[in-house]
Design a protein around this motif. Structure first.
Motif, PDB file in Angstrom:
ATOM      1  N   PRO A  92      -6.035  12.894  90.821  1.00  0.00           N
ATOM      2  CA  PRO A  92      -4.808  13.542  91.295  1.00  0.00           C
ATOM      3  C   PRO A  92      -5.083  14.362  92.551  1.00  0.00           C
ATOM      4  N   ARG A  93      -4.097  14.417  93.438  1.00  0.00           N
ATOM      5  CA  ARG A  93      -4.259  15.241  94.637  1.00  0.00           C
ATOM      6  C   ARG A  93      -4.203  16.709  94.251  1.00  0.00           C
ATOM      7  N   SER A  94      -4.798  17.554  95.086  1.00  0.00           N
ATOM      8  CA  SER A  94      -4.975  18.946  94.670  1.00  0.00           C
ATOM      9  C   SER A  94      -3.657  19.731  94.668  1.00  0.00           C
ATOM     10  N   ASP A  95      -2.695  19.347  95.537  1.00  0.00           N
ATOM     11  CA  ASP A  95      -1.426  20.085  95.497  1.00  0.00           C
ATOM     12  C   ASP A  95      -0.557  19.568  94.348  1.00  0.00           C
ATOM     13  N   ASN A  96       0.432  20.370  94.008  1.00  0.00           N
ATOM     14  CA  ASN A  96       1.367  19.982  92.947  1.00  0.00           C
ATOM     15  C   ASN A  96       0.716  19.821  91.583  1.00  0.00           C
ATOM     16  N   ALA A 101       3.685  15.758  84.058  1.00  0.00           N
ATOM     17  CA  ALA A 101       4.698  14.890  83.447  1.00  0.00           C
ATOM     18  C   ALA A 101       4.497  14.820  81.945  1.00  0.00           C
ATOM     19  N   PHE A 102       3.302  14.473  81.528  1.00  0.00           N
ATOM     20  CA  PHE A 102       2.984  14.422  80.096  1.00  0.00           C
ATOM     21  C   PHE A 102       1.469  14.439  79.922  1.00  0.00           C
ATOM     22  N   PHE A 103       1.047  14.590  78.691  1.00  0.00           N
ATOM     23  CA  PHE A 103      -0.378  14.600  78.387  1.00  0.00           C
ATOM     24  C   PHE A 103      -0.754  13.342  77.622  1.00  0.00           C
ATOM     25  N   ILE A 104      -1.868  12.724  77.989  1.00  0.00           N
ATOM     26  CA  ILE A 104      -2.444  11.690  77.126  1.00  0.00           C
ATOM     27  C   ILE A 104      -3.615  12.375  76.431  1.00  0.00           C
ATOM     28  N   TYR A 105      -3.511  12.628  75.127  1.00  0.00           N
ATOM     29  CA  TYR A 105      -4.416  13.543  74.417  1.00  0.00           C
ATOM     30  C   TYR A 105      -4.443  14.860  75.197  1.00  0.00           C
ATOM     31  N   ASP A 106      -5.586  15.218  75.799  1.00  0.00           N
ATOM     32  CA  ASP A 106      -5.586  16.475  76.530  1.00  0.00           C
ATOM     33  C   ASP A 106      -5.612  16.270  78.037  1.00  0.00           C
ATOM     34  N   TYR A 107      -5.514  15.006  78.438  1.00  0.00           N
ATOM     35  CA  TYR A 107      -5.615  14.721  79.866  1.00  0.00           C
ATOM     36  C   TYR A 107      -4.225  14.785  80.516  1.00  0.00           C
ATOM     37  N   PRO A 108      -4.052  15.641  81.498  1.00  0.00           N
ATOM     38  CA  PRO A 108      -2.714  15.774  82.085  1.00  0.00           C
ATOM     39  C   PRO A 108      -2.419  14.657  83.092  1.00  0.00           C
ATOM     40  N   ILE A 109      -1.229  14.096  82.985  1.00  0.00           N
ATOM     41  CA  ILE A 109      -0.758  13.158  84.000  1.00  0.00           C
ATOM     42  C   ILE A 109       0.296  13.895  84.816  1.00  0.00           C
ATOM     43  N   TYR A 110       0.044  14.035  86.109  1.00  0.00           N
ATOM     44  CA  TYR A 110       0.953  14.811  86.958  1.00  0.00           C
ATOM     45  C   TYR A 110       2.066  13.932  87.489  1.00  0.00           C
ATOM     46  N   TRP A 111       3.200  14.556  87.702  1.00  0.00           N
ATOM     47  CA  TRP A 111       4.298  13.837  88.354  1.00  0.00           C
ATOM     48  C   TRP A 111       3.840  13.330  89.708  1.00  0.00           C
ATOM     49  N   ALA A 112       3.009  14.140  90.368  1.00  0.00           N
ATOM     50  CA  ALA A 112       2.537  13.777  91.701  1.00  0.00           C
ATOM     51  C   ALA A 112       1.863  12.409  91.694  1.00  0.00           C
TER      52      ALA A 112
END
Lengths: 287, 287
Positions: A92-96, A101-112
């Protein structure tokens, strides 16, 4: 086969068809640059991409191409989308980074990540669509004549541009011939019980070999014969050739160039100044 | 197996600016165990017609009934298993040597039988039988098909189709590009195969072949059937209407009749039957 024939030259007399190939080449470059610019935030990107999409749609309608068939030929891009999503999800890019958006287990998936992947995909699609407009509205020979014209400055550096243009135009000229060969060999092998559409991977691989080997053989034979035929008719790569098709620059070309340049300039200005229309005009802060 | 065409039409690239009606409502019966010649100008729809016979093309209107198989424009009516139809209908395309791709002759010939589900040993056996039948001995089995002469390549390709033991054999210009001796040999081979009850369909521009080998001639023009008759009937007519050549034998005989030799056109098939008829006529004159 339909995806290959998608950008094939179709002989209409639309305003786009009547443009000089040189104009169309520059316009293509200008528009592709516009499509690939980055903007201040997602909303602006969305707005500008929408604008480009609208432009492409108008061009499609003007060239009398069907947008549906484009969507169909893009069907295979789903794999690309998943790949891009994966890449952006892992890096993921550092901004935003606060916008999850949601978590897969504990891994965050960003809208970005999702938006970036979609952005790239839409840009690719627009680029493909633009180049399809060029090839569908320009005779391959005119296109090479245009490219040759742009290459002509290199001629003074001792590069044989005419020969390179000949190579290019022969390559383009033989695409339909080789496609015809493909059809012919596929039919012959189908009659021998090859099923190109179904079967296990190993069976399909064998089917492909039964197509590719004869294709390579016949292409080599053909190129050999072509070389002989060209020499037989006095082709000399070093001598200067006269031209049957003359490229002419009309008023329409100037208008098309100005419009494309204006659009490109607008996009570049907005990109460089990080202009945010939502903030400036409406005073709304958006992502 | 007989082949029955019922109001078959075929349009290439329907709904595009390239749309082209190749067949227009063809009704035709090709009888079992006979040789039917299909003649007509280039672009009259001969190739399109034969490709309906093993479902390489599906009609856009009407249906083709081949034995128990139905190749119809209507998908519901169409036989599910058109793949096995290809085993029954062998197709020798123009210049079939371009379909060779394996590293040995026997493997290439066994390719068809293997595709139609034969075991490796069985397929090789069938391949050897077919190779002997076309007159290539054991020394050819392990050679590369790409090192053979043009005529031998053609024989290998034909063997590759005979190896699946089709009950209908469709031949598209089987003798084009062969030297006269090989051409005669090839046609003699097909006559031999016909004796086993195989139905032959011969597409050709060579009227000498039609006269010598066909039981029935189908004259095509612009996607329509103009005439179905015996070769004798066709060639005794004026052929300019269909822009077909008169066979050499007939041309000679007609000239002879003009000069007052009492020759009968009946039973003339080739040079030897012409010679016989001529001898008979001259003997009669002497008396």
């Amino acid at each position: 086969m339909s995806s290959i024939t998608m950008g094939r030259y179709v002989p209409y007399r639309s305003p786009i068809h009547l443009l000089d190939p040189r104009t169309k080449l520059v316009c293509l470059v200008l528009l592709v640059v516009s499509v690939f610019l980055g903007y201040a935030n997602y909303s602006t990107t969305f707005l500008m991409t929408g604008l480009s999409l609208l432009l492409v749609l108008v061009l499609f309608a003007m060239t009398r191409m069907s947008f549906l068939s484009l969507l169909k030929s893009l069907k295979s891009l789903w794999f690309m989308l998943i790949f891009l999503l994966l890449i952006y999800a892992i890096t993921p890019r550092s901004d935003n980074l606060d916008w999850v958006a949601f978590f897969i287990y504990d891994y965050p998936i960003y809208w970005a990540s999702i938006l970036d992947a979609l952005k790239i995909l839409v840009r690719l699609m627009l680029m493909v669509a633009l180049s399809l407009i060029l090839t569908a509205s320009t005779k391959p020979l005119d296109l090479t004549a245009g490219i040759e014209w742009y290459l002509s400055p290199i001629h003074f550096l001792g590069v044989n541009t005419a020969a390179w243009a000949m190579v290019l135009s022969l390559a383009l000229r033989f695409i339909p011939t080789i496609l015809e060969d493909v059809q012919r060999i596929m039919k012959a092998q189908s009659s021998r019980g090859v099923d190109f559409k179904r079967g296990k991977l190993t069976v399909r691989a064998r089917a492909l070999i039964s197509l590719v080997v004869p294709l390579v053989v016949s292409s080599l034979v053909r190129s050999d014969e072509l070389g002989d035929a060209m020499e037989g008719r006095g082709y000399d790569p070093r001598s200067k050739r006269t031209r049957y098709r003359k490229l002419t620059f009309h008023w329409g070309d100037l208008i098309a160039l100005l419009l494309c340049a204006a659009f490109c300039a607008l996009c570049i200005t907005m990109s460089v100044t990080s202009f945010d229309p939502f903030l400036t005009w409406f005073g709304v802060t958006v992502r | 197996m007989p082949i029955q065409f019922e109001k078959v039409s075929y349009t290439y690239e329907k709904k595009s600016p390239f749309a082209h009606d190749a067949l227009k409502g063809v009704d035709l019966l090709l009888e079992e165990g006979k040789t039917s010649a299909i003649v007509g100008k280039t672009g009259s729809g001969k190739s399109t017609l034969i490709q309906q016979m093993n479902a390489l093309l599906n009609p856009t209107e009407g249906k083709v009934i081949i034995g128990d198989f139905i190749n119809s424009a209507n998908k519901k009516e169409r036989s599910k298993d058109l793949f096995s139809l290809r085993k029954k209908v062998g197709m020798v395309f123009q210049f079939p040597e371009y379909q060779l791709f394996e590293d040995t002759v026997e493997k290439d010939v066994a390719f068809g039988p293997r595709n139609f589900g034969m075991k490796k040993e069985e397929a090789l056996q069938a391949a050897h039988e077919a190779l002997r039948r076309v007159g290539l001995d054991e020394s050819f089995d392990k050679r590369s098909p790409f090192q053979l002469s043009g005529g031998e390549k053609r024989k290998v390709a034909i063997a590759g189709i005979l190896a699946t033991k089709p009950s209908i054999l469709v031949l598209d210009e089987p003798t084009s590009g062969l030297d006269p001796a090989s051409a005669e040999e090839t046609m003699a081979l097909f006559e031999e195969i016909k004796k086993d009850g195989t139905t032959l369909i011969l597409v050709t521009h060579d009227m000498d072949l039609v006269l010598k080998h066909a039981d029935q001639v189908v004259v095509m023009e612009e996607g329509e059937i103009k005439k179905v008759c015996t070769p004798e009937e066709l060639f005794s007519l004026s052929l300019e209407e269909y822009s077909l050549d008169t066979p050499k034998v007939y041309r000679f005989a007609k000239k002879a009749i003009e000069k007052g030799i009492p020759l009968s056109l009946e039973g003339l098939h080739d040079v030897s039957s012409l010679a016989e008829a001529l001898c008979k006529a001259l003997r009669k004159e002497k008396k």
